[in-house]
Design an enzyme around this catalytic site. Structure first.
Site, mmCIF file in Angstrom:
data_model
loop_
_atom_site.group_PDB
_atom_site.id
_atom_site.type_symbol
_atom_site.label_atom_id
_atom_site.label_comp_id
_atom_site.label_asym_id
_atom_site.label_seq_id
_atom_site.Cartn_x
_atom_site.Cartn_y
_atom_site.Cartn_z
ATOM 1 N N ARG A 197 101.550 63.654 -4.493
ATOM 2 C CA ARG A 197 102.074 62.508 -5.249
ATOM 3 C C ARG A 197 103.241 61.906 -4.486
ATOM 4 N NH1 ARG A 197 100.898 63.645 -11.556
ATOM 5 N NH2 ARG A 197 98.769 64.321 -11.158
ATOM 6 N N GLU A 199 105.678 60.353 -5.220
ATOM 7 C CA GLU A 199 106.742 59.958 -6.148
ATOM 8 C C GLU A 199 108.070 59.987 -5.409
ATOM 9 O OE1 GLU A 199 106.408 62.632 -9.431
ATOM 10 O OE2 GLU A 199 104.313 62.133 -9.706
ATOM 11 N N ARG A 205 112.232 69.298 -10.595
ATOM 12 C CA ARG A 205 110.896 69.628 -11.122
ATOM 13 C C ARG A 205 109.763 68.800 -10.532
ATOM 14 N NH1 ARG A 205 110.951 67.924 -17.330
ATOM 15 N NH2 ARG A 205 112.036 65.968 -17.228
ATOM 16 N N HIS A 206 110.062 68.047 -9.493
ATOM 17 C CA HIS A 206 109.016 67.273 -8.828
ATOM 18 C C HIS A 206 108.818 67.746 -7.387
ATOM 19 C CE1 HIS A 206 109.795 64.304 -12.064
ATOM 20 N NE2 HIS A 206 108.498 64.114 -11.928
ATOM 21 N N GLU A 339 107.528 69.399 -19.282
ATOM 22 C CA GLU A 339 106.078 69.239 -19.401
ATOM 23 C C GLU A 339 105.379 70.110 -18.365
ATOM 24 O OE1 GLU A 339 104.367 65.190 -18.685
ATOM 25 O OE2 GLU A 339 102.934 66.450 -17.599
ATOM 26 N N SER A 342 99.138 68.226 -18.922
ATOM 27 C CA SER A 342 98.602 67.058 -19.636
ATOM 28 C C SER A 342 97.108 67.253 -19.755
ATOM 29 C CB SER A 342 98.792 65.772 -18.834
ATOM 30 O OG SER A 342 100.132 65.433 -18.817
ATOM 31 N N ARG A 390 105.576 74.502 -11.904
ATOM 32 C CA ARG A 390 106.419 74.290 -13.090
ATOM 33 C C ARG A 390 106.304 75.457 -14.068
ATOM 34 N NH1 ARG A 390 106.376 68.140 -15.079
ATOM 35 N NH2 ARG A 390 107.010 67.196 -13.115
HETATM 36 P P1 AMO Z 1 99.586 64.996 -14.887
HETATM 37 O O1 AMO Z 1 99.844 63.855 -13.996
HETATM 38 O O2 AMO Z 1 100.425 65.083 -16.120
HETATM 39 O O3 AMO Z 1 98.082 65.017 -15.383
HETATM 40 O O4 AMO Z 1 99.755 66.347 -14.071
HETATM 41 C C1 AMO Z 1 99.423 67.595 -14.645
HETATM 42 C C2 AMO Z 1 100.563 68.594 -14.473
HETATM 43 O O5 AMO Z 1 100.857 68.782 -13.087
HETATM 44 C C3 AMO Z 1 102.241 69.008 -12.918
HETATM 45 N N1 AMO Z 1 102.819 67.979 -12.047
HETATM 46 C C4 AMO Z 1 103.770 68.205 -11.112
HETATM 47 N N2 AMO Z 1 104.417 69.313 -10.735
HETATM 48 C C5 AMO Z 1 105.337 69.208 -9.752
HETATM 49 N N3 AMO Z 1 105.610 68.042 -9.109
HETATM 50 C C6 AMO Z 1 104.978 66.893 -9.452
HETATM 51 N N4 AMO Z 1 105.246 65.774 -8.791
HETATM 52 C C7 AMO Z 1 104.011 66.944 -10.491
HETATM 53 N N5 AMO Z 1 103.200 66.019 -11.069
HETATM 54 C C8 AMO Z 1 102.494 66.672 -11.996
HETATM 55 C C9 AMO Z 1 102.883 68.969 -14.270
HETATM 56 C C10 AMO Z 1 101.888 68.142 -15.057
HETATM 57 O O6 AMO Z 1 101.967 68.385 -16.428
HETATM 58 N N6 AMO Z 1 94.617 64.349 -14.525
HETATM 59 C C11 AMO Z 1 95.690 64.776 -15.400
HETATM 60 C C12 AMO Z 1 95.376 66.089 -16.044
HETATM 61 C C13 AMO Z 1 94.209 66.051 -17.014
HETATM 62 O O7 AMO Z 1 94.234 65.247 -17.949
HETATM 63 O O8 AMO Z 1 93.284 66.874 -16.817
HETATM 64 C C14 AMO Z 1 96.985 64.864 -14.594
HETATM 65 O O9 AMO Z 1 97.012 64.905 -13.390
HETATM 66 O O10 AMO Z 1 102.986 70.294 -14.741
#
Ligand code: AMO
Length: 416
Positions: A197, A199, A205-206, A339, A342, A390
């Site tokens: 990602r 981001e 936490r990212h 979180e 999702s 996480r």
């Molecule tokens: P989402 O984008 O919420 O959902 O990602 C799912 C989970 O992945 C973790 N996460 C991360 N952990 C660390 N760094 C990040 N940048 C990061 N981004 C996400 C979180 C998050 O809750 N396709 C949907 C899932 C689904 O509906 O099946 C999805 O990607 O713990």
């Protein structure tokens, strides 16, 4: 004759007796050299050793006299296999404290510390139990491509790559492939893999490269079926980790609580109302935000819940979630204000998914391959994505997600 191999963690010279504390993957071992019991050659050889040299010790083990070690070994032979340079870039005994950045720059030494190794032993156990649980529930383990041509989670967070003549991206989620497998009749699948990602966040936490447990399952009645799998996965995995990792959890001073199922369920509406009552500025339809999640986490902890679901989100959450009036069948699972997951029930009818893509201002033309899967017999289905780093961070009360992945990638780090 016992043989132990490892690194010199520490040397203690008390005059008439010397000790080498040897460290390897199993832990710390005491090598005891009483002047009167070992040869003069071995006794003086210790003076040539430095911290982090790799050695092999041969001798006889006996019950240890020290509080810290169950057994000690009296050496008959010590072989120096490879010397370590001095000074070390990082103190592997952890006595000299180092910043996280220095630790990560020298990660290969950082993970020599037993308490850091413990994090990765817990990670191993977590994945083993999660796999066992899903396998027992008849989920098939799959691996999907990490090179994609279309975003699945909103277009701004993709890393572009040059794929021969074409532009492609690193995957941000296996979302679309998981759904293709449902159209393919695999019914229950899981994937444990990386996603990327782009981001900009540089937070605790990212990560820009993270790992997740993703599942997808068919013939569900609604999102509750998926939530049931998730809460049982957490319950079973934590129980397994607690049994497997007694020493590691002790070392990390973690008292792991196994949450009872079913987990607490909140609706998005209830959460917004609660946050508004607490004076947090949020309007219906908005994301809870980091601060909103944190406030909710505190409230839930006061009520005795570490893990809790938030469901019945507004329909603007993500395009692939099944809409229901002004809501959708999406959920999140949070733990102590963060979180972790999702998920939800997806759209499974062609017309609905096309409408949703348009509703989100996206171009159906860009989703041609994805849309095709809804035309030829798609069962109702749902799933979730569960961030491993996480989860581990929350489980072990660590304060940075970078602690939970061997070689983190963040806004500024592409090495080591
Ligand atoms: P989402 O984008 O919420 O959902 O990602 C799912 C989970 O992945 C973790 N996460 C991360 N952990 C660390 N760094 C990040 N940048 C990061 N981004 C996400 C979180 C998050 O809750 N396709 C949907 C899932 C689904 O509906 O099946 C999805 O990607 O713990």
């Amino acid at each position: 004759m016992d043989i132990i191999k490892g690194w010199v963690n520490e040397i203690r010279d008390m005059g008439g007796i010397k000790f080498i504390i040897l460290r390897n993957k199993k832990g710390l071992f005491q090598v005891t050299l009483p002047k009167k019991k070992v040869s003069h050659e071995i006794f003086s050889f210790v003076d040539k050793l430095s911290k982090e040299d790799v050695i092999v010790v041969e001798g006889s083990s006996q019950q240890g006299k020290s509080r810290d070690f169950d057994t000690e070994i009296i050496p008959e032979k010590i072989t120096l296999i490879n010397e370590s340079e001095t000074p070390l870039p990082l103190d592997p005994s952890g006595k000299v404290k180092a910043e996280l950045d220095t630790r990560l720059d020298n990660r290969f030494i950082d993970i020599r510390r037993p308490e850091i190794l413990a994090i990765f032993k817990v990670r191993h156990s977590l994945l083993k139990h999660a796999r066992d649980y899903l396998s027992n529930e008849d989920f098939l383990e799959i691996h999907t491509s990490k090179i994609i041509s279309t975003a699945s989670e909103g277009g701004t967070e993709l890393f572009p790559i040059q794929y021969f003549e074409k532009k492609a991206y690193l995957t941000q989620s296996p979302q679309l492939y998981k759904q293709m497998c449902m159209a393919g009749g695999l019914e229950r699948i899981y994937e444990i893999a990386w996603y990327f990602r782009a981001e900009q966040h540089n937070t605790t936490r990212h990560l820009n490269e993270a790992t997740a447990i993703d599942i997808e399952m068919s013939f569900i009645d609604d999102e509750e079926d998926v939530m049931g799998i998730l809460e049982n996965l957490i319950h079973t995995t934590l129980k397994g980790v607690k049994e497997d990792c007694i020493a590691e959890l002790n070392l990390l001073e973690v008292e792991l609580k196994v949450p009872e199922v079913p987990f607490k369920r909140l609706t998005y509406d209830e959460v917004v109302e609660m946050l508004q009552e607490k004076g947090y500025n949020i309007k219906w339809g908005e994301d809870l935000g980091t601060e909103g999640e944190r406030i909710l986490g505190k409230e839930m902890e006061n009520q005795g819940y570490e893990y809790y679901f938030i469901k019945r989100y507004p329909r603007n959450k993500v395009f692939y979630l099944q809409p229901e009036g002004k809501y959708c069948r999406g959920f999140d699972l949070d733990c102590k204000g963060i979180e972790l997951t999702s998920g939800g029930q997806r759209c499974h009818e062609y017309d609905t998914i096309v409408e949703r893509i348009i509703e989100f201002g996206l171009e159906p033309e860009n989703f041609k391959d994805y849309l095709k899967i809804f035309k030829y017999g798609m069962p109702p289905h749902g799933g979730f994505g569960f961030g491993i780093e996480r989860w581990l961070m929350e489980m072990l009360n660590l304060n940075n997600v970078r602690e939970c992945i061997l070689f983190p990638r963040d806004r500024g780090r592409t090495t080591p």
